[in-house]
Motif scaffolding. Structure first.
Motif, PDB file in Angstrom:
ATOM      1  N   GLY A   1      60.897   9.878  23.766  1.00  0.00           N
ATOM      2  CA  GLY A   1      60.275   9.747  25.069  1.00  0.00           C
ATOM      3  C   GLY A   1      58.845   9.318  24.805  1.00  0.00           C
ATOM      4  N   GLY A   2      58.594   8.017  24.847  1.00  0.00           N
ATOM      5  CA  GLY A   2      57.313   7.513  24.370  1.00  0.00           C
ATOM      6  C   GLY A   2      57.246   7.692  22.872  1.00  0.00           C
ATOM      7  N   SER A   3      56.190   8.307  22.390  1.00  0.00           N
ATOM      8  CA  SER A   3      56.043   8.552  20.954  1.00  0.00           C
ATOM      9  C   SER A   3      56.599   9.901  20.526  1.00  0.00           C
ATOM     10  CB  SER A   3      54.566   8.449  20.550  1.00  0.00           C
ATOM     11  OG  SER A   3      53.799   9.410  21.260  1.00  0.00           O
ATOM     12  N   ALA A   4      57.058  10.695  21.476  1.00  0.00           N
ATOM     13  CA  ALA A   4      57.564  12.038  21.167  1.00  0.00           C
ATOM     14  C   ALA A   4      59.063  12.009  20.914  1.00  0.00           C
ATOM     15  CB  ALA A   4      57.247  12.998  22.289  1.00  0.00           C
ATOM     16  N   VAL A   5      59.512  12.829  19.970  1.00  0.00           N
ATOM     17  CA  VAL A   5      60.954  13.006  19.731  1.00  0.00           C
ATOM     18  C   VAL A   5      61.456  14.042  20.728  1.00  0.00           C
ATOM     19  CG1 VAL A   5      62.711  13.778  18.105  1.00  0.00           C
ATOM     20  CG2 VAL A   5      60.778  12.399  17.293  1.00  0.00           C
ATOM     21  N   VAL A   6      62.417  13.649  21.568  1.00  0.00           N
ATOM     22  CA  VAL A   6      62.914  14.542  22.608  1.00  0.00           C
ATOM     23  C   VAL A   6      64.394  14.872  22.447  1.00  0.00           C
ATOM     24  CG1 VAL A   6      61.172  13.757  24.251  1.00  0.00           C
ATOM     25  CG2 VAL A   6      63.388  12.600  24.167  1.00  0.00           C
ATOM     26  N   GLY A   7      65.028  14.343  21.418  1.00  0.00           N
ATOM     27  CA  GLY A   7      66.430  14.621  21.201  1.00  0.00           C
ATOM     28  C   GLY A   7      66.942  13.919  19.968  1.00  0.00           C
ATOM     29  N   ARG A   8      68.238  14.014  19.778  1.00  0.00           N
ATOM     30  CA  ARG A   8      68.836  13.433  18.578  1.00  0.00           C
ATOM     31  C   ARG A   8      70.343  13.320  18.748  1.00  0.00           C
ATOM     32  NH1 ARG A   8      65.873  17.222  17.092  1.00  0.00           N
ATOM     33  NH2 ARG A   8      65.096  16.193  15.190  1.00  0.00           N
TER      34      ARG A   8
END
Length: 307
Positions: A295-302
């Motif tokens: 989500g943008g530069s953030a890791v929000v899942g995998r």
């Protein structure tokens, strides 16, 4: 389609956004079953994951070793340096590129289309060379399932897998592909590790791990897996993934929807559980394999394996 199980989900901020169904088999170095999901005995097409078995079958008569074994087992992205290896092998074996029955391919690394840049170029070079040595071919193309070489390749897959092939199909490169089973393939490919008694297949595995850039390409999933984790890895079109740990523990995944992304994480997670790979192996490569959701530069899942 054979019965399947849910093998992985894609999560975003804790929400399950999509899921992958598939068939999975993991076997120990001695071939005993360690884990399964779905109908592991149903016929399926391993596609390019059969290439290492084919390479092992013809290696001795053609004097294949090192980089030649690696590219014969590979599905190259078509980099200029990969084409150079394919060209050198073709020249040594007396194979004219125009005689290859794979389609010419143009990539961003080369100026003009050539059959030596085809994803299956290495396989086609060795098949053409081996077919030239065959007797009683009766003018058959080396891609004809009735050619003596193709009958031999089919028998070799059956012998290593312990599964009688019930179907023959045409692969994307025009060569035959022989149906096996997910469990049979797992038993066949475990020989790619250095620990088994199948010397021909072990030599292929060593070549793949020594020159993983010839098995797919720098930054591509199979190459990343071999460089980072020391495994032997080979994908096949329509969702097949083979991963063999250094000790010979082997996993084969067939993703039902044909997507590639679920195969490697499911296989690595199972190998971690079996103790064949260190804990944290999947976490170490999931970014390079494109498994993280952002989500943008953030890791929000995998992509999260469920087995």
């Amino acid at each position: 389609m054979a019965s399947t199980a849910t093998i992985a989900v894609v999560e975003r901020d804790g929400f399950v956004e999509s899921r992958h169904e598939g068939i999975v088999a993991m076997v120990a170095p001695d071939g005993s079953v360690l884990a399964t999901a779905g109908d592991v005995d149903a016929p399926f097409l391993a596609r390019s994951a059969l290439k290492p078995l084919f390479a092992a079958t013809v290696a001795e008569r053609l004097g294949l070793a090192g980089r030649e074994l690696a590219i014969a087992s590979g599905s190259i992205v078509g980099r200029a340096e990969q084409v150079e290896v394919a060209a050198a092998m073709a020249q040594r074996l007396g194979v004219e590129p125009g005689a290859l029955l794979c389609a010419p391919r143009r990539t961003r690394w080369i100026d003009a289309p050539t059959r030596l840049a085809a994803i299956c170029a290495g396989k086609h070079v060795v098949l053409a060379a081996a077919a030239a040595l065959a007797h009683d071919a009766a003018g058959l193309a080396y891609t004809d399932p009735a050619h003596p070489l193709q009958r031999e390749l089919r028998a070799a897959v059956e012998a290593r897998s312990g599964v009688t092939s019930t179907a023959t199909a045409t692969d994307g490169c025009s060569a035959p592909v022989y149906a096996s089973s997910v469990l049979g393939m797992a038993r066949a490919v475990r020989g790619l590790a250095a620990t088994g008694d199948d010397e021909a297949l072990a030599a292929v595995g060593l070549a793949m791990r020594t020159d993983p850039w010839l098995v797919e390409g720098p930054g591509a999933p199979d190459t990343v897996l071999m460089e980072r984790l020391g495994v032997t890895a080979k994908f096949g079109a329509e969702g097949t993934q083979v991963i063999v740990a250094p000790d010979g523990t082997a996993v084969v995944v067939k993703v039902a929807d044909g997507a590639r992304r679920a195969g490697a994480p499911v296989a690595i997670a199972l190998l971690e559980q079996a103790g064949a790979l260190p804990t944290g192996s999947l976490a170490a490569v999931e970014g390079e394999l494109g498994l993280l959701q952002h989500g943008g530069s953030a890791v929000v899942g995998r992509v999260r394996p469920l087995l």
